[in-house]
Design a protein around this motif. Structure first.
Motif, PDB file in Angstrom:
ATOM      1  N   PHE A 225       2.264   2.223  44.740  1.00  0.00           N
ATOM      2  CA  PHE A 225       1.726   1.138  45.545  1.00  0.00           C
ATOM      3  C   PHE A 225       2.677  -0.051  45.637  1.00  0.00           C
ATOM      4  O   PHE A 225       2.373  -1.033  46.310  1.00  0.00           O
ATOM      5  CB  PHE A 225       0.369   0.713  44.999  1.00  0.00           C
ATOM      6  CG  PHE A 225      -0.667   1.800  45.072  1.00  0.00           C
ATOM      7  CD1 PHE A 225      -1.188   2.203  46.289  1.00  0.00           C
ATOM      8  CD2 PHE A 225      -1.081   2.463  43.930  1.00  0.00           C
ATOM      9  CE1 PHE A 225      -2.118   3.220  46.371  1.00  0.00           C
ATOM     10  CE2 PHE A 225      -2.020   3.483  44.003  1.00  0.00           C
ATOM     11  CZ  PHE A 225      -2.531   3.867  45.223  1.00  0.00           C
ATOM     12  N   ARG A 226       3.842   0.053  44.969  1.00  0.00           N
ATOM     13  CA  ARG A 226       4.862  -0.982  45.125  1.00  0.00           C
ATOM     14  C   ARG A 226       5.643  -0.793  46.420  1.00  0.00           C
ATOM     15  O   ARG A 226       6.390  -1.680  46.820  1.00  0.00           O
ATOM     16  CB  ARG A 226       5.813  -0.956  43.925  1.00  0.00           C
ATOM     17  CG  ARG A 226       5.149  -1.329  42.610  1.00  0.00           C
ATOM     18  CD  ARG A 226       6.131  -1.286  41.459  1.00  0.00           C
ATOM     19  NE  ARG A 226       7.225  -2.227  41.658  1.00  0.00           N
ATOM     20  CZ  ARG A 226       8.251  -2.373  40.809  1.00  0.00           C
ATOM     21  NH1 ARG A 226       8.297  -1.628  39.714  1.00  0.00           N
ATOM     22  NH2 ARG A 226       9.207  -3.233  41.043  1.00  0.00           N
ATOM     23  N   HIS A 227       5.465   0.338  47.063  1.00  0.00           N
ATOM     24  CA  HIS A 227       6.158   0.620  48.325  1.00  0.00           C
ATOM     25  C   HIS A 227       5.267   0.176  49.486  1.00  0.00           C
ATOM     26  O   HIS A 227       4.296   0.844  49.839  1.00  0.00           O
ATOM     27  CB  HIS A 227       6.489   2.104  48.434  1.00  0.00           C
ATOM     28  CG  HIS A 227       7.455   2.578  47.392  1.00  0.00           C
ATOM     29  ND1 HIS A 227       8.811   2.612  47.590  1.00  0.00           N
ATOM     30  CD2 HIS A 227       7.247   3.010  46.122  1.00  0.00           C
ATOM     31  CE1 HIS A 227       9.408   3.063  46.503  1.00  0.00           C
ATOM     32  NE2 HIS A 227       8.478   3.321  45.594  1.00  0.00           N
ATOM     33  N   THR A 228       5.618  -0.960  50.076  1.00  0.00           N
ATOM     34  CA  THR A 228       4.767  -1.563  51.098  1.00  0.00           C
ATOM     35  C   THR A 228       4.554  -0.646  52.285  1.00  0.00           C
ATOM     36  O   THR A 228       3.445  -0.563  52.825  1.00  0.00           O
ATOM     37  CB  THR A 228       5.385  -2.892  51.576  1.00  0.00           C
ATOM     38  OG1 THR A 228       5.616  -3.734  50.450  1.00  0.00           O
ATOM     39  CG2 THR A 228       4.455  -3.596  52.549  1.00  0.00           C
TER      40      THR A 228
ATOM     41  N   VAL B 184       1.788   1.816  51.509  1.00  0.00           N
ATOM     42  CA  VAL B 184       0.455   1.201  51.505  1.00  0.00           C
ATOM     43  C   VAL B 184      -0.013   0.938  52.930  1.00  0.00           C
ATOM     44  O   VAL B 184      -1.145   1.278  53.310  1.00  0.00           O
ATOM     45  CB  VAL B 184       0.469  -0.107  50.694  1.00  0.00           C
ATOM     46  CG1 VAL B 184      -0.885  -0.816  50.792  1.00  0.00           C
ATOM     47  CG2 VAL B 184       0.804   0.171  49.226  1.00  0.00           C
TER      48      VAL B 184
ATOM     49  N   THR C  58       7.275   4.482  38.231  1.00  0.00           N
ATOM     50  CA  THR C  58       6.807   3.287  38.895  1.00  0.00           C
ATOM     51  C   THR C  58       5.585   3.600  39.739  1.00  0.00           C
ATOM     52  O   THR C  58       5.329   4.739  40.101  1.00  0.00           O
ATOM     53  CB  THR C  58       7.916   2.708  39.801  1.00  0.00           C
ATOM     54  OG1 THR C  58       8.289   3.695  40.755  1.00  0.00           O
ATOM     55  CG2 THR C  58       9.141   2.332  38.970  1.00  0.00           C
ATOM     56  N   SER C  59       4.856   2.568  40.077  1.00  0.00           N
ATOM     57  CA  SER C  59       3.648   2.747  40.872  1.00  0.00           C
ATOM     58  C   SER C  59       4.021   2.976  42.336  1.00  0.00           C
ATOM     59  O   SER C  59       4.882   2.289  42.897  1.00  0.00           O
ATOM     60  CB  SER C  59       2.748   1.512  40.752  1.00  0.00           C
ATOM     61  OG  SER C  59       1.712   1.567  41.692  1.00  0.00           O
TER      62      SER C  59
END
Length: 428
Positions: A243-246, A249, A240-241
């Protein structure tokens, strides 16, 4: 500024029985790159005066220096995987020494070569950090790795503290400090001679630093160190990316803004303290006070280490960010000694921000931790961008009002700390 590297899981072989000598050498490395980084705060006002630069042009120093972190970090990782950590550290030291040597011809050639020298120096430091950081963990009992990291970070902070003090003595004390209009009134040949004379004050100190780095390179090449290897076959490779983890980011944005604010304030301190309505200090005297700014960060790390045993990281981060905002606001709206000590005191509250944001951003990333760490390390490029933007503001609206920019950076860090104040509790 604390130094961290993105590292994959590592294992060691061929570890020496006595790790004291290697650990001493690694600790000296931390001290040296702290000193080299904080010397920029002395050189920026010096070069600004010598070459009659505006603030944007002067901040190209930090743009080139911290831009190297962004450009060199990933290639450095590939280089070290190919040649090994010990040779990588020696390579980083050799490149950093070359950067210091470039200051000698730069004093005769002009500002452009100074910028090249800063980039080469920072490129060497970047390679050195990526190579040397893992040794702190492996040189001794794994159960005491955190205490060793605390020790080396303390020496890094000691370097940032003493750098401006001695830089002020060695580089700024003999400066003639002519006003820009006085320089402009000189004939072209006299201007060139004046600039060469004033710029030459950096030659001796940076030749000495080049010699020290070269000596460390020799010592690092000769000392017996454990071989560090990566485990590239971890099960459950991430698909998974990241950048899906807020929180990652937002943490990367926080690192960008924190490093930017810390570096930007340090970069403008000498000029700020020289303002007539602040302290009206000569540059050589003001440079010594920059040591209070970085020394506050060193003291704050020890206070924070104790306080954060009982205070949630997010709350501690939010409190420090709020205090930083308040101090910057006081420095921006007042004058005299109140403004001077308010801006210097920001260093105390900067202390815990980098490691706290870093650890919160990586919380529970699992197999994505290595990649997330790489993103956070690249966000250090904030040290290149924010000072450049504050320089543009200082040229347009004045130096003192331009400090509203780092205050805005701390506002985001306050938001991040409060948003994730219960991050570790939610995980249970």
């Amino acid at each position: 500024m604390a130094s961290y590297s993105a590292a994959s899981p590592v294992s060691t072989t061929d570890a020496p029985a006595d790790t004291t000598r290697p650990l001493v050498i690694v600790t000296i490395l931390f001290f040296m790159w702290g000193l080299l980084t904080s010397l920029n705060d002395v050189l920026i006002p010096h070069l600004k005066a010598v070459y009659t630069l505006n603030y944007v042009q002067a901040m190209l120093v930090q743009f080139c220096f911290f831009g190297a972190y962004f450009l060199v970090s990933l290639p450095a990782g590939g280089l070290i995987r190919r040649i090994g950590y010990q040779r990588g550290a020696v390579t980083g030291l050799a490149i950093a020494a070359t950067g210091c040597l470039l200051f000698y011809p730069a004093a005769k050639s002009g500002y452009a070569l100074f910028l090249v020298a800063f980039f080469v120096l920072a490129a060497g430091i970047t390679i050195l950090q990526v190579a040397a950081n893992p040794y702190v963990a492996v040189l001794g009992d794994p159960r005491t790795a955190s205490s060793r990291l605390t020790l080396t970070q303390a020496f890094n902070s000691l370097g940032t503290t003493v750098g401006p003090y001695f830089g002020g003595i060695l580089i700024l004390s003999g400066a003639a400090a002519l006003a820009p209009d006085q320089i402009a009134a000189m004939p072209a040949a006299q201007q060139a001679a004046y600039r060469a004379t004033e710029a030459s004050s950096v030659q001796g100190p940076y030749l000495a630093l080049a010699a020290a780095l070269a000596l460390l390179a020799v010592l690092f090449a000769l000392v017996r160190l454990p071989r560090i290897t990566h485990d590239d076959t971890l099960p459950g490779a991430p698909t998974t990316s990241i950048f899906r983890h807020t929180h990652l980011v937002l943490g990367a944005i926080g690192i960008f803004l924190y490093v930017g604010a810390e570096v930007s304030i340090g970069s403008f301190l000498v000029n700020f303290l020289g303002e007539p309505h602040i302290a009206h200090m000569p540059a050589a005297d003001a440079a010594k006070y920059v040591s209070y700014y970085w020394g506050g960060a060193m003291i704050g790390r020890f206070i924070g280490f104790a306080a954060m045993r009982v205070v949630r990281p997010g709350i501690a981060l939010g409190f420090n960010a709020a205090m930083s905002m308040l101090l910057v606001l006081i420095a921006t709206l007042s004058g005299g000694t109140l403004a001077m000590w308010a801006i210097l005191a920001v260093g105390l509250f900067n202390s815990i921000m980098f490691p706290t944001i870093f650890s919160m951003a990586l919380h529970r990333l699992g197999d994505l931790t290595g990649r997330g760490s790489g993103v956070l390390c690249m966000a250090i490029v904030g040290g290149a961008i924010v000072p450049f933007l504050q320089g543009a503001l200082a040229d347009r609206i004045g130096l003192q009002p331009s400090f509203f920019l780092p205050m805005a950076c701390y506002a985001f860090i306050l938001f991040f700390g409060l948003k994730y104040a219960r991050l570790y509790e939610q995980a249970r």
